[in-house]
Design a protein around this motif. Structure first.
Motif, mmCIF file in Angstrom:
data_model
loop_
_atom_site.group_PDB
_atom_site.id
_atom_site.type_symbol
_atom_site.label_atom_id
_atom_site.label_comp_id
_atom_site.label_asym_id
_atom_site.label_seq_id
_atom_site.Cartn_x
_atom_site.Cartn_y
_atom_site.Cartn_z
ATOM 1 N N VAL A 110 1.620 4.287 -6.790
ATOM 2 C CA VAL A 110 0.990 3.231 -6.906
ATOM 3 C C VAL A 110 -0.429 3.923 -7.834
ATOM 4 O O VAL A 110 -0.898 4.979 -7.581
ATOM 5 N N SER A 111 -0.861 3.046 -8.499
ATOM 6 C CA SER A 111 -2.059 3.443 -9.533
ATOM 7 C C SER A 111 -3.234 3.587 -8.620
ATOM 8 O O SER A 111 -3.482 2.857 -7.603
ATOM 9 N N ARG A 112 -4.443 4.474 -8.982
ATOM 10 C CA ARG A 112 -5.478 4.292 -8.381
ATOM 11 C C ARG A 112 -6.257 2.909 -8.561
ATOM 12 O O ARG A 112 -6.844 2.393 -7.533
ATOM 13 N N GLN A 113 -5.933 2.114 -9.642
ATOM 14 C CA GLN A 113 -6.582 0.797 -9.670
ATOM 15 C C GLN A 113 -5.865 -0.138 -8.656
ATOM 16 O O GLN A 113 -6.738 -0.969 -7.952
ATOM 17 N N THR A 114 -4.917 -0.015 -8.209
ATOM 18 C CA THR A 114 -4.244 -0.595 -7.217
ATOM 19 C C THR A 114 -4.779 -0.463 -5.759
ATOM 20 O O THR A 114 -5.207 -1.268 -5.173
ATOM 21 N N ARG A 115 -5.025 0.880 -5.413
ATOM 22 C CA ARG A 115 -5.749 1.203 -4.387
ATOM 23 C C ARG A 115 -7.189 0.655 -4.502
ATOM 24 O O ARG A 115 -7.845 0.199 -3.299
ATOM 25 N N ASP A 116 -7.667 0.761 -5.550
ATOM 26 C CA ASP A 116 -9.052 0.348 -5.559
ATOM 27 C C ASP A 116 -9.132 -1.141 -5.365
ATOM 28 O O ASP A 116 -10.294 -1.718 -4.839
ATOM 29 N N LEU A 117 -8.180 -2.080 -5.862
ATOM 30 C CA LEU A 117 -8.025 -3.400 -5.717
ATOM 31 C C LEU A 117 -8.179 -3.885 -4.434
ATOM 32 O O LEU A 117 -8.804 -4.687 -3.801
ATOM 33 N N VAL A 118 -7.163 -3.249 -3.595
ATOM 34 C CA VAL A 118 -7.020 -3.517 -2.154
ATOM 35 C C VAL A 118 -8.327 -2.971 -1.614
ATOM 36 O O VAL A 118 -8.710 -3.918 -0.558
ATOM 37 N N GLN A 119 -8.809 -1.974 -1.486
ATOM 38 C CA GLN A 119 -10.163 -1.576 -1.188
ATOM 39 C C GLN A 119 -11.344 -2.657 -1.346
ATOM 40 O O GLN A 119 -12.066 -2.864 -0.416
ATOM 41 N N GLU A 120 -11.187 -3.137 -2.699
ATOM 42 C CA GLU A 120 -12.334 -4.064 -3.113
ATOM 43 C C GLU A 120 -12.108 -5.320 -2.095
ATOM 44 O O GLU A 120 -13.063 -5.894 -1.763
#
Length: 177
Positions: A110-120
């Motif tokens: 998964v992309s860093r963007q996906t992990r960032d979205l979940v963290q957000e």
């Protein structure tokens, strides 16, 4: 600009990916399986989502949409009550979380963007709780209670009885509805 038809196709593809992750597991998530379940050609799938990673990112974006709607509701009903009430999600939202969590833990790239979205999604609520609750430790306790309620719902465990939930809310200082 996306057309209605294009948006509907994209939604069907995300629904199919979610369904596969929830019902069959991350090991069964293939682009072919998603295209077949969504009744979309492989080319149509690749137009919207060129990889499994992009599909998971699309599901994570949906989580952000759920959160935005819930935060909007919190502006009227109060952050603490809304957070705790939405920690007992309906099956559709819970399935999205389950799908994204299982994908994140499965080894699917998964992309860093996906992990960032979940963290957000988690940070939005933590920040809102800390802004509304005077005691930062109490804000963290409320977040952890909500996370526990949510985890139970996502895993399909039997929920607390409504009276027990209200007693928890009362103990946490949440005003009655």
């Amino acid at each position: 600009m996306a057309t209605r038809r294009s948006e509907a196709t994209r939604a069907r593809l995300l629904d199919a990916a979610k369904q596969i992750l929830v019902e069959r597991g991350a090991g069964q998530l293939t682009l072919d399986a998603v295209a077949e379940l969504a009744e979309v050609s492989k080319g149509g799938l690749l137009y919207h989502f060129p990889s499994k990673s992009a599909l998971i990112e699309g599901l994570a974006e949906r989580l952000r949409e759920f959160t935005a709607a819930n935060v909007e509701r919190a502006a009227q009903d109060g952050v603490v009550r809304t957070f705790l009430e939405t920690s007992l999600p309906g099956s559709v939202e819970a399935e999205h979380y389950w799908a994204v969590f299982s994908a994140l833990r499965s080894g699917i790239e998964v992309s860093r963007q996906t992990r960032d979205l979940v963290q957000e999604v988690f940070s939005v609520w933590s920040d809102a709780l800390r802004a509304e609750v005077d005691d930062p430790v109490q804000a963290d306790i409320i977040r952890l209670v909500g996370d526990g309620l949510y985890l139970g719902a996502v895993l399909g465990l039997d929920p607390l009885e409504p009276q027990a939930v209200e007693r928890v809310f009362t103990r946490l200082g949440v005003p009655a509805h």
